[in-house]
Design a protein around this motif. Structure first.
Motif, PDB file in Angstrom:
ATOM      1  N   ALA A 174       5.662 -10.238  88.465  1.00 27.51           N
ATOM      2  CA  ALA A 174       4.907  -9.008  88.199  1.00 27.51           C
ATOM      3  C   ALA A 174       3.477  -9.419  87.868  1.00 27.51           C
ATOM      4  N   ILE A 175       2.531  -8.695  88.421  1.00 27.40           N
ATOM      5  CA  ILE A 175       1.120  -8.995  88.175  1.00 27.40           C
ATOM      6  C   ILE A 175       0.463  -7.781  87.527  1.00 27.40           C
ATOM      7  N   GLU A 176       0.247  -7.876  86.220  1.00 24.94           N
ATOM      8  CA  GLU A 176      -0.421  -6.809  85.461  1.00 24.94           C
ATOM      9  C   GLU A 176       0.215  -5.443  85.740  1.00 24.94           C
ATOM     10  N   ALA A 177       1.544  -5.409  85.748  1.00 23.31           N
ATOM     11  CA  ALA A 177       2.265  -4.184  86.112  1.00 23.31           C
ATOM     12  C   ALA A 177       3.253  -3.731  85.052  1.00 23.31           C
ATOM     13  N   THR A 178       4.014  -4.662  84.461  1.00 21.11           N
ATOM     14  CA  THR A 178       5.046  -4.259  83.501  1.00 21.11           C
ATOM     15  C   THR A 178       4.447  -3.765  82.186  1.00 21.11           C
ATOM     16  N   CYS A 179       3.136  -3.889  82.032  1.00 22.51           N
ATOM     17  CA  CYS A 179       2.458  -3.281  80.875  1.00 22.51           C
ATOM     18  C   CYS A 179       2.556  -1.762  80.915  1.00 22.51           C
ATOM     19  N   HIS A 180       2.899  -1.189  82.084  1.00 31.23           N
ATOM     20  CA  HIS A 180       3.088   0.263  82.204  1.00 31.23           C
ATOM     21  C   HIS A 180       4.438   0.710  81.648  1.00 31.23           C
ATOM     22  N   ALA A 181       5.329  -0.229  81.365  1.00 30.95           N
ATOM     23  CA  ALA A 181       6.661   0.134  80.879  1.00 30.95           C
ATOM     24  C   ALA A 181       6.591   0.696  79.464  1.00 30.95           C
ATOM     25  N   PRO A 182       7.341   1.766  79.189  1.00 31.81           N
ATOM     26  CA  PRO A 182       7.347   2.328  77.839  1.00 31.81           C
ATOM     27  C   PRO A 182       8.098   1.448  76.845  1.00 31.81           C
ATOM     28  N   ASP A 183       8.979   0.593  77.379  1.00 34.22           N
ATOM     29  CA  ASP A 183       9.807  -0.282  76.546  1.00 34.22           C
ATOM     30  C   ASP A 183       9.921  -1.624  77.253  1.00 34.22           C
ATOM     31  N   PRO A 184       9.219  -2.653  76.784  1.00 29.09           N
ATOM     32  CA  PRO A 184       9.252  -3.943  77.495  1.00 29.09           C
ATOM     33  C   PRO A 184      10.644  -4.552  77.566  1.00 29.09           C
ATOM     34  N   TYR A 185      11.437  -4.403  76.501  1.00 33.64           N
ATOM     35  CA  TYR A 185      12.793  -4.944  76.522  1.00 33.64           C
ATOM     36  C   TYR A 185      13.601  -4.315  77.650  1.00 33.64           C
ATOM     37  N   GLY A 186      13.549  -2.980  77.783  1.00 38.04           N
ATOM     38  CA  GLY A 186      14.296  -2.290  78.840  1.00 38.04           C
ATOM     39  C   GLY A 186      13.876  -2.747  80.219  1.00 38.04           C
ATOM     40  N   CYS A 187      12.570  -2.949  80.412  1.00 32.56           N
ATOM     41  CA  CYS A 187      12.047  -3.401  81.702  1.00 32.56           C
ATOM     42  C   CYS A 187      12.508  -4.828  81.990  1.00 32.56           C
ATOM     43  N   PHE A 188      12.360  -5.733  81.019  1.00 33.14           N
ATOM     44  CA  PHE A 188      12.740  -7.128  81.220  1.00 33.14           C
ATOM     45  C   PHE A 188      14.254  -7.272  81.403  1.00 33.14           C
ATOM     46  N   TYR A 204       1.951 -11.991  84.897  1.00 34.12           N
ATOM     47  CA  TYR A 204       0.696 -11.846  84.168  1.00 34.12           C
ATOM     48  C   TYR A 204       0.785 -10.504  83.452  1.00 34.12           C
ATOM     49  N   GLU A 205       0.608 -10.507  82.138  1.00 35.08           N
ATOM     50  CA  GLU A 205       0.829  -9.306  81.332  1.00 35.08           C
ATOM     51  C   GLU A 205      -0.418  -8.948  80.535  1.00 35.08           C
ATOM     52  N   TRP A 206      -0.715  -7.657  80.441  1.00 36.14           N
ATOM     53  CA  TRP A 206      -1.772  -7.163  79.554  1.00 36.14           C
ATOM     54  C   TRP A 206      -1.206  -7.107  78.142  1.00 36.14           C
ATOM     55  N   CYS A 207      -1.878  -7.771  77.200  1.00 32.87           N
ATOM     56  CA  CYS A 207      -1.399  -7.799  75.818  1.00 32.87           C
ATOM     57  C   CYS A 207      -2.566  -7.772  74.829  1.00 32.87           C
ATOM     58  N   LEU A 208      -2.257  -7.334  73.623  1.00 32.84           N
ATOM     59  CA  LEU A 208      -3.175  -7.499  72.504  1.00 32.84           C
ATOM     60  C   LEU A 208      -3.001  -8.911  71.959  1.00 32.84           C
ATOM     61  N   THR A 209      -4.090  -9.560  71.620  1.00 30.15           N
ATOM     62  CA  THR A 209      -4.030 -10.923  71.108  1.00 30.15           C
ATOM     63  C   THR A 209      -3.823 -10.916  69.594  1.00 30.15           C
ATOM     64  N   ASN A 210      -3.710 -12.104  69.024  1.00 28.14           N
ATOM     65  CA  ASN A 210      -3.562 -12.229  67.572  1.00 28.14           C
ATOM     66  C   ASN A 210      -4.830 -11.822  66.827  1.00 28.14           C
ATOM     67  N   SER A 211      -5.941 -11.687  67.549  1.00 26.51           N
ATOM     68  CA  SER A 211      -7.201 -11.265  66.922  1.00 26.51           C
ATOM     69  C   SER A 211      -7.272  -9.754  66.728  1.00 26.51           C
ATOM     70  N   PHE A 212      -6.354  -9.033  67.380  1.00 26.67           N
ATOM     71  CA  PHE A 212      -6.348  -7.564  67.242  1.00 26.67           C
ATOM     72  C   PHE A 212      -5.915  -7.174  65.836  1.00 26.67           C
ATOM     73  N   ASP A 213      -6.702  -6.304  65.210  1.00 27.95           N
ATOM     74  CA  ASP A 213      -6.405  -5.809  63.863  1.00 27.95           C
ATOM     75  C   ASP A 213      -6.072  -4.323  63.957  1.00 27.95           C
ATOM     76  N   PRO A 214      -4.820  -3.933  63.750  1.00 24.55           N
ATOM     77  CA  PRO A 214      -4.446  -2.516  63.872  1.00 24.55           C
ATOM     78  C   PRO A 214      -5.135  -1.609  62.861  1.00 24.55           C
ATOM     79  N   ASN A 215      -5.701  -2.187  61.816  1.00 22.33           N
ATOM     80  CA  ASN A 215      -6.414  -1.395  60.816  1.00 22.33           C
ATOM     81  C   ASN A 215      -7.911  -1.304  61.084  1.00 22.33           C
ATOM     82  N   ASN A 216      -8.355  -1.956  62.149  1.00 22.33           N
ATOM     83  CA  ASN A 216      -9.768  -1.935  62.531  1.00 22.33           C
ATOM     84  C   ASN A 216      -9.989  -0.780  63.505  1.00 22.33           C
TER      85      ASN A 216
END
Length: 346
Positions: A174-188, A204-216
């Motif tokens: 999958a190339i930048e596609a499974t990021c559209h899944a509502p539930d990654p576990y179900g997709c995988f 290749y997956e779109w993800c938030l990195t460890n630098s992402f701060d959910p409170n920012n």
């Protein structure tokens, strides 16, 4: 680049829906997203409708500005954008260990740009899974042009409920596609089911990195801009992605955020401070030209009402991606290779 002119772009907006329905589809799509007050739960519950509307609306823009392969790539100094895209696809084929004659699945294949490139590179037979009718029709046409329609095909289906038997494929990617899944576990888990034991899945997956701060709040704004402009229910963290793969039963072969070692920033094609002759339409200047061209086409009724609003939320995504890349809070290239064990006891 497949879409060569303004008329092709204008005629493609809306995909297979009636041109009179484009504006209504734009309004419904926008309301799914947090940027316009929508809730994550609603996006996830209605992801099929949301993602289908998104690709009906944006596919012609993608092809016009990006070519047939709708993804980013790490890039070497002196390497053109097109060269980096092809190398990125070849790298995935090599990591999967593809061999001539294998039966391969491309999950969320778009119009099949990577499918055609990887099939030619590896001499494999590739099936593209896609839930969008317009993209399938476009992909089938491009397969015929490339003389690959006898060995490669498209199947309409939801990657959360794949229309394939257990243990069907020799390899899956999958190339930048499974990021559209509502539930990654179900997709995988579905990918695990249709992959043969002992074989590999790479993505290749779109993800938030460890630098992402959910409170920012700034980080949350960037996330929301990317989600509305890219048709995503909710961008997951790298940790959540890795956890979902393990829960699905996969053995991790290796994983890495490939943006970390890219000599040229992955977001460079979208950066307002850059100019490129070969990829002009994707640059900030090129997107500005496209914006006014689409406005004119909509005004003279060649493009349907709502076309400029589609271009506007794509521009939001571009800005969010560049900002997210510069702040290192988001990656479109979290790469992993995983393996389905030969048996449950392995």
């Amino acid at each position: 680049m497949s879409k060569e002119g303004a008329f092709d772009l204008a005629s493609g907006v809306g995909g297979k829906m009636s041109k009179a329905d484009v504006l209504c589809a734009v309004e419904k799509y926008e309301k799914y997203h947090g940027y316009y007050g929508g809730e994550k739960e609603e996006r996830e519950a209605n992801y099929t409708d949301m993602v289908n509307k998104y690709y009906d609306l944006v596919t012609s823009f993608y092809e016009f500005g990006w070519g047939e392969s709708f993804h980013f790539a790490p890039r070497w100094i002196g390497e053109s954008f097109r060269e980096s895209i092809k190398r990125h696809e070849h790298f995935l084929a090599l990591e999967l260990g593809l061999k001539p004659g294998q039966k391969v699945l491309d999950v969320g294949c778009g119009i099949g740009g990577p499918l055609r490139e990887i099939a030619k590179f590896s001499y494999t037979s590739i099936t593209g899974l896609n839930n969008n009718s317009y993209q399938i029709t476009r992909g089938e046409e491009l397969n015929r042009i490339a003389k690959l329609d006898k060995t490669c095909n498209f199947v309409k289906g939801d990657f959360m409920k794949m229309p394939f038997d257990d243990n069907t494929f020799d390899a899956i990617y999958a190339i930048e596609a499974t990021c559209h899944a509502p539930d990654p576990y179900g997709c995988f888990k579905e990918i695990y089911r249709v992959l043969k034991p002992g074989q590999r899945f790479a993505a290749y997956e779109w993800c938030l990195t460890n630098s992402f701060d959910p409170n920012n709040q700034d980080h949350q704004r960037i996330k929301a801009e990317i989600e509305i402009g890219s048709g995503l229910p909710d961008i997951k963290t790298i940790g959540k992605c890795l956890e979902a793969l393990k829960q699905a039963g996969f053995e991790i072969v290796w994983e890495k955020d490939l943006t970390e070692d890219s000599p040229v920033p992955w977001y460079l094609p979208l950066d307002g401070g850059q100019f490129s002759i070969t990829n002009f339409r994707a640059t900030a200047i090129g997107r500005c030209v496209t914006k006014y061209m689409v406005r004119a086409l909509e005004y003279i009724r060649l493009a349907p009402k709502g076309s400029e609003r589609v271009q506007n939320f794509l521009e939001q995504a571009a800005q969010g991606l560049v900002e997210g890349g510069k702040k290192e809070v988001m990656t479109p290239m979290y790469f992993f290779v995983v393996r389905k064990p030969l048996s449950s006891g392995e």
